[in-house]
Write an enzyme that holds these catalytic residues in place. Structure first.
Site, PDB file in Angstrom:
ATOM      1  CE  LYS A 203      -3.003 -27.766  21.819  1.00  0.00           C
ATOM      2  NZ  LYS A 203      -3.945 -26.738  22.129  1.00  0.00           N
TER       3      LYS A 203
ATOM      4  CE  LYS B  87       0.504 -19.990  24.136  1.00  0.00           C
ATOM      5  NZ  LYS B  87       0.336 -20.434  22.796  1.00  0.00           N
TER       6      LYS B  87
ATOM      7  CE  LYS C  29      -7.775 -18.115  19.273  1.00  0.00           C
ATOM      8  NZ  LYS C  29      -7.631 -18.945  18.080  1.00  0.00           N
TER       9      LYS C  29
HETATM   10  P1  TYM Z   1      -2.956 -20.166  16.937  1.00  0.00           P
HETATM   11  O1  TYM Z   1      -4.320 -20.236  16.374  1.00  0.00           O
HETATM   12  O2  TYM Z   1      -2.711 -20.752  18.290  1.00  0.00           O
HETATM   13  O3  TYM Z   1      -2.449 -18.673  16.975  1.00  0.00           O
HETATM   14  C1  TYM Z   1      -2.528 -17.858  15.830  1.00  0.00           C
HETATM   15  C2  TYM Z   1      -1.369 -16.896  15.754  1.00  0.00           C
HETATM   16  O4  TYM Z   1      -1.350 -16.056  16.911  1.00  0.00           O
HETATM   17  C3  TYM Z   1      -0.071 -16.133  17.521  1.00  0.00           C
HETATM   18  N1  TYM Z   1      -0.221 -16.024  18.978  1.00  0.00           N
HETATM   19  C4  TYM Z   1       0.523 -15.214  19.739  1.00  0.00           C
HETATM   20  N2  TYM Z   1       1.528 -14.376  19.426  1.00  0.00           N
HETATM   21  C5  TYM Z   1       2.072 -13.674  20.439  1.00  0.00           C
HETATM   22  N3  TYM Z   1       1.665 -13.771  21.737  1.00  0.00           N
HETATM   23  C6  TYM Z   1       0.666 -14.605  22.091  1.00  0.00           C
HETATM   24  N4  TYM Z   1       0.264 -14.676  23.349  1.00  0.00           N
HETATM   25  C7  TYM Z   1       0.050 -15.385  21.071  1.00  0.00           C
HETATM   26  N5  TYM Z   1      -0.959 -16.289  21.059  1.00  0.00           N
HETATM   27  C8  TYM Z   1      -1.104 -16.671  19.769  1.00  0.00           C
HETATM   28  C9  TYM Z   1       0.485 -17.484  17.135  1.00  0.00           C
HETATM   29  O5  TYM Z   1       1.896 -17.498  17.220  1.00  0.00           O
HETATM   30  C10 TYM Z   1      -0.004 -17.607  15.712  1.00  0.00           C
HETATM   31  O6  TYM Z   1       0.841 -16.920  14.829  1.00  0.00           O
HETATM   32  N6  TYM Z   1      -0.594 -23.797  14.507  1.00  0.00           N
HETATM   33  C11 TYM Z   1      -1.093 -22.437  14.379  1.00  0.00           C
HETATM   34  C12 TYM Z   1      -2.051 -22.234  13.219  1.00  0.00           C
HETATM   35  C13 TYM Z   1      -1.504 -22.682  11.911  1.00  0.00           C
HETATM   36  C14 TYM Z   1      -0.511 -22.035  11.135  1.00  0.00           C
HETATM   37  C15 TYM Z   1      -0.343 -22.833   9.976  1.00  0.00           C
HETATM   38  C16 TYM Z   1       0.236 -20.877  11.312  1.00  0.00           C
HETATM   39  C17 TYM Z   1      -1.905 -23.796  11.240  1.00  0.00           C
HETATM   40  N7  TYM Z   1      -1.186 -23.902  10.055  1.00  0.00           N
HETATM   41  C18 TYM Z   1       0.568 -22.486   8.980  1.00  0.00           C
HETATM   42  C19 TYM Z   1       1.154 -20.536  10.322  1.00  0.00           C
HETATM   43  C20 TYM Z   1       1.329 -21.325   9.161  1.00  0.00           C
HETATM   44  C21 TYM Z   1      -1.801 -22.090  15.672  1.00  0.00           C
HETATM   45  O7  TYM Z   1      -2.297 -22.921  16.365  1.00  0.00           O
HETATM   46  O8  TYM Z   1      -1.919 -20.773  15.890  1.00  0.00           O
END
Ligand code: TYM
Length: 347
Positions: free
Chosen positions: A111, A194, A197
Site C-alpha cells: 500500500k 493476482k 480490483k
Molecule cells: P479483499 O476484499 O481484498 O478480498 C476478499 C477475498 O477475496 C480473496 N481474493 C482472492 N483470492 C484468490 N485470488 C485472488 N486473485 C484474490 N483476490 C482477492 C481474498 O483473499 C479475500 O479472501 N482484508 C480482507 C477483508 C477482511 C477480512 C476480515 C477477511 C477484513 N476483515 C476478516 C477475512 C476475515 C481483504 O481486504 O480482502
C-alpha cells in the site's frame, strides 16, 4: 460447531479471485459451520471513498453475496460498520500490537508503494481491525485467498498475546481455510500477478460482466511474455516460444490463463489444451475462446441473479438488519467477557 468468519472489502464489484478464493467456500461452509460473512466497509475507508460510493459499494457486495448463494437463513450476513463492537475490540487489540510488526506486513508495504500520498494510521493497523473481526466471534476457520495468509498469522499473534497478557485462554487460534488443498490465488488476465480490483482495466473478470465483456477481456489477454514492438522483437519472441515449448515451460501470461482454465473448465478441456501446448500445436485464439465460454458458463447463475436482487431494496434492508442483530448478539457476548478479563468494573 466451529465458527467461521470472513469478509470482503466494499471497494467495487466482485471478481473471479474473490469468488474462487473466498465466496465459493462461504457458500459451501454455511451448511456445516456457524458462519459470519460480512462486508468490510470500515476497511474500505483507508482510501477515502465519497459517501455515495461507499454506500453503492456496500450494496454491490451485499447483492453479490446473495446472488452467489449465501443464504441469510443459514449464515449471518452483516455490514461491519453496523456492529460497532468491532471498533472497541480493535482499540483493545491496538494496545498490544507493535509498530515494527505492523510495518513489516506485506500488504502495508504494498500500500505504501501504491498510495505514498496517503499512508494513514488506518492502513498501518489494518491487520488489527481484521483480527478484531475474526476474534470477535472467536472463529477458528477463515475462508480467504492466499493473499490473506499473513493477516491470519497476525490475527493469531494478537489473540495469543491477549491470552498471555491476561493469563486467560480466551481467544482460539484462527486459521485460513480452503476446501482445496492449498489456498487459492487466481491470476489476473495480464499475467503479471493476482487478479485484483485495482490492478488496471482488463486484469479482472467481474461476476457481473456480460458475456460480451468477458469474451472481449479474455480475447485481449496476453499470451506472450515480451512486447513485440519491432519485427526483430517478433522474431525473438518466436524463438523464445520455441525454447519454452521444447522445455515445456509456459510464459507467465500463458500459465495464468491455464491456471484460470483449471478453475472454470472441466478436466477434459484442460487436458486437451495441455496436450496441444506440449505438442506445440496450441492455437491461442481457440484456447482463449474456450476459456471465455467456460467463464461465462461458470458465472451465469450468479450474473443472472445480480440484477433482480439489486432491485429488491426491501429484501436487502431486511437481510442486513437481521444480520446486524445476530452479529451484535455474538459480538456483545465477547465484548462483555473481554471487558471483564481486562478489568473494567463499574462502581
Ligand atoms: P479483499 O476484499 O481484498 O478480498 C476478499 C477475498 O477475496 C480473496 N481474493 C482472492 N483470492 C484468490 N485470488 C485472488 N486473485 C484474490 N483476490 C482477492 C481474498 O483473499 C479475500 O479472501 N482484508 C480482507 C477483508 C477482511 C477480512 C476480515 C477477511 C477484513 N476483515 C476478516 C477475512 C476475515 C481483504 O481486504 O480482502
Amino acid at each position: 460447531m466451529e465458527t467461521v468468519v470472513s469478509g470482503i472489502r466494499s471497494t467495487g464489484k466482485l471478481h473471479l479471485g474473490n469468488y474462487y478464493g473466498a465466496v465459493q467456500n462461504f457458500v459451501k461452509m454455511q451448511h456445516e459451520y456457524n458462519c459470519f460473512f460480512f462486508i468490510a466497509d470500515l476497511h474500505s475507508l483507508t482510501t477515502h471513498p465519497t459517501p455515495a460510493d461507499l454506500h453503492q459499494n456496500v450494496k454491490q457486495v451485499l447483492v453479490e453475496y446473495l446472488a452467489a448463494g449465501i443464504d441469510p437463513e443459514k449464515a449471518t450476513i452483516y455490514i461491519q460498520s453496523e456492529v460497532p463492537e468491532v471498533t472497541e475490540l480493535y482499540l483493545y487489540l491496538n494496545m498490544n500490537s507493535y509498530l515494527g510488526e505492523l510495518e513489516r506486513s506485506a500488504s502495508f508495504k504494498d500500500k505504501i508503494r501504491a498510495q505514498p500520498e496517503n499512508v494513514n494510521a488506518g492502513l498501518l493497523t489494518y491487520p488489527v481491525l481484521m483480527a478484531a473481526d475474526i476474534l470477535m466471534h472467536r472463529a477458528t476457520k477463515v475462508p480467504v485467498g492466499k493473499d490473506q495468509e499473513q493477516h491470519l498469522e497476525m490475527a493469531r499473534t494478537f489473540g495469543n498475546r491477549f491470552n498471555r497478557l491476561y493469563q486467560h485462554e480466551y481467544f482460539p487460534e484462527p486459521y485460513a481455510f480452503s476446501f482445496s488443498e492449498n489456498l487459492v490465488k487466481i491470476p489476473g488476465l495480464d499475467g503479471k500477478g493476482k487478479m485484483g480490483k485495482s490492478e488496471g482495466e482488463g486484469n479482472a473478470v467481474f461476476l457481473s460482466d456480460s458475456p460480451d465483456v468477458i469474451r472481449k477481456k479474455v480475447k485481449s489477454a496476453r499470451t506472450d511474455s515480451l512486447p513485440t514492438i519491432t519485427s526483430s522483437g517478433e522474431e525473438m519472441q518466436k524463438e523464445i516460444e520455441k525454447v519454452r515449448i521444447a522445455f515445456k515451460i509456459k510464459s507467465p501470461a500463458v500459465q495464468s490463463l491455464f491456471d484460470l482454465m483449471k478453475v472454470v473448465s472441466n478436466s477434459q478441456t484442460l487436458d486437451y489444451f495441455e496436450y496441444q501446448y506440449k505438442n506445440g500445436t496450441i492455437r491461442y485464439g481457440d484456447f482463449k475462446k474456450q476459456l471465455a465460454e467456460d467463464i461465462i458458463i461458470a458465472t451465469a447463475p450468479i450474473r443472472e441473479r445480480i440484477e433482480d436482487i439489486a432491485k429488491n431494496e426491501s429484501y436487502l434492508r431486511q437481510v442486513s438488519r437481521f444480520g446486524a442483530v445476530k452479529a451484535r448478539e455474538s459480538a456483545q457476548k465477547t465484548l462483555k467477557d473481554v471487558r471483564e478479563i481486562i478489568g473494567f468494573k463499574r462502581f
